[in-house]
Scaffold this motif. Structure first.
Motif, mmCIF file in Angstrom:
data_model
loop_
_atom_site.group_PDB
_atom_site.id
_atom_site.type_symbol
_atom_site.label_atom_id
_atom_site.label_comp_id
_atom_site.label_asym_id
_atom_site.label_seq_id
_atom_site.Cartn_x
_atom_site.Cartn_y
_atom_site.Cartn_z
ATOM 1 N N GLU A 1 0.848 -1.188 0.000
ATOM 2 C CA GLU A 1 0.000 0.000 0.000
ATOM 3 C C GLU A 1 0.885 1.240 0.000
ATOM 4 O O GLU A 1 1.915 1.283 0.682
ATOM 5 N N LEU A 2 0.438 2.244 -0.725
ATOM 6 C CA LEU A 2 1.183 3.492 -0.763
ATOM 7 C C LEU A 2 1.011 4.234 0.559
ATOM 8 O O LEU A 2 -0.111 4.454 1.012
ATOM 9 N N VAL A 3 2.128 4.602 1.155
ATOM 10 C CA VAL A 3 2.114 5.345 2.414
ATOM 11 C C VAL A 3 2.271 6.839 2.146
ATOM 12 O O VAL A 3 1.515 7.657 2.665
ATOM 13 N N ALA A 4 3.265 7.183 1.343
ATOM 14 C CA ALA A 4 3.536 8.588 1.068
ATOM 15 C C ALA A 4 4.318 8.702 -0.228
ATOM 16 O O ALA A 4 5.034 7.771 -0.616
ATOM 17 N N SER A 5 4.164 9.857 -0.867
ATOM 18 C CA SER A 5 4.828 10.099 -2.134
ATOM 19 C C SER A 5 5.286 11.548 -2.184
ATOM 20 O O SER A 5 4.630 12.436 -1.621
ATOM 21 N N ILE A 6 6.402 11.788 -2.864
ATOM 22 C CA ILE A 6 6.884 13.143 -3.042
ATOM 23 C C ILE A 6 7.468 13.266 -4.443
ATOM 24 O O ILE A 6 8.266 12.427 -4.875
ATOM 25 N N THR A 7 7.053 14.311 -5.148
ATOM 26 C CA THR A 7 7.558 14.516 -6.503
ATOM 27 C C THR A 7 8.842 15.337 -6.471
ATOM 28 O O THR A 7 9.254 15.854 -5.429
ATOM 29 N N SER A 8 9.447 15.495 -7.630
ATOM 30 C CA SER A 8 10.662 16.312 -7.717
ATOM 31 C C SER A 8 10.344 17.777 -7.413
ATOM 32 O O SER A 8 11.238 18.524 -7.024
ATOM 33 N N ALA A 9 9.087 18.175 -7.558
ATOM 34 C CA ALA A 9 8.666 19.527 -7.214
ATOM 35 C C ALA A 9 8.274 19.635 -5.743
ATOM 36 O O ALA A 9 7.778 20.677 -5.308
ATOM 37 N N ARG A 10 8.486 18.552 -4.994
ATOM 38 C CA ARG A 10 8.223 18.504 -3.544
ATOM 39 C C ARG A 10 6.729 18.501 -3.224
ATOM 40 O O ARG A 10 6.332 18.871 -2.115
ATOM 41 N N THR A 11 5.905 18.099 -4.167
ATOM 42 C CA THR A 11 4.494 17.885 -3.881
ATOM 43 C C THR A 11 4.341 16.550 -3.170
ATOM 44 O O THR A 11 4.861 15.533 -3.640
ATOM 45 N N THR A 12 3.632 16.549 -2.057
ATOM 46 C CA THR A 12 3.514 15.339 -1.249
ATOM 47 C C THR A 12 2.068 14.845 -1.189
ATOM 48 O O THR A 12 1.120 15.632 -1.257
ATOM 49 N N THR A 13 1.935 13.546 -1.063
ATOM 50 C CA THR A 13 0.643 12.920 -0.805
ATOM 51 C C THR A 13 0.841 11.854 0.260
ATOM 52 O O THR A 13 1.920 11.266 0.369
ATOM 53 N N TYR A 14 -0.215 11.621 1.033
ATOM 54 C CA TYR A 14 -0.148 10.673 2.136
ATOM 55 C C TYR A 14 -1.399 9.807 2.159
ATOM 56 O O TYR A 14 -2.499 10.249 1.815
#
Length: 114
Positions: A45-58
């Motif tokens: 399961e996806l816990v957290a993500s961060i793009t190269s532009a520092r956009t985060t999702t949780y």
């Protein structure tokens, strides 16, 4: 691309851990870097993500407790986990996706005891 994760361990409920993942190889192609978790018998399961532009999702279950971060100019990603709960116990995997290819770190075990 190779991913090397570290930082798992045993902690009591309410405690903190910091996971780190370092990428090597063709890191120029990396955009988002992600942390997944997996428990026996379940899918990752996806816990957290961060793009190269520092956009985060949780994931909803970790919002307000976990923080994903990346340093500019470095191909690494950290996951600060605070106020850990027993249900956070899992193997955590670092991940990145380049075009249609998924790359995974080796997994690091986080165990939260009550």
């Amino acid at each position: 691309v190779q991913l090397q994760a570290s930082g798992g361990g045993l902690v009591q409920t309410g405690g903190s851990l910091r996971l780190s993942c370092a990428a090597s190889g063709s890191t120029f192609a990396i955009n988002a870097m992600n942390w997944y978790c997996q428990t026996p018998g379940k899918q990752r399961e996806l816990v957290a993500s961060i793009t190269s532009a520092r956009t985060t999702t949780y994931a909803d279950s970790v919002k307000g407790r976990f923080t994903i971060s990346r340093e500019r100019g470095k191909s690494s990603v950290d996951l600060q986990m605070n106020n850990l709960k027993t249900e956070d116990t899992a193997v955590y995997y670092c991940n990145t996706r380049i075009e249609r290819w998924n790359y995974w770190g080796q997994g690091t075990l986080v165990t939260v005891s009550s």
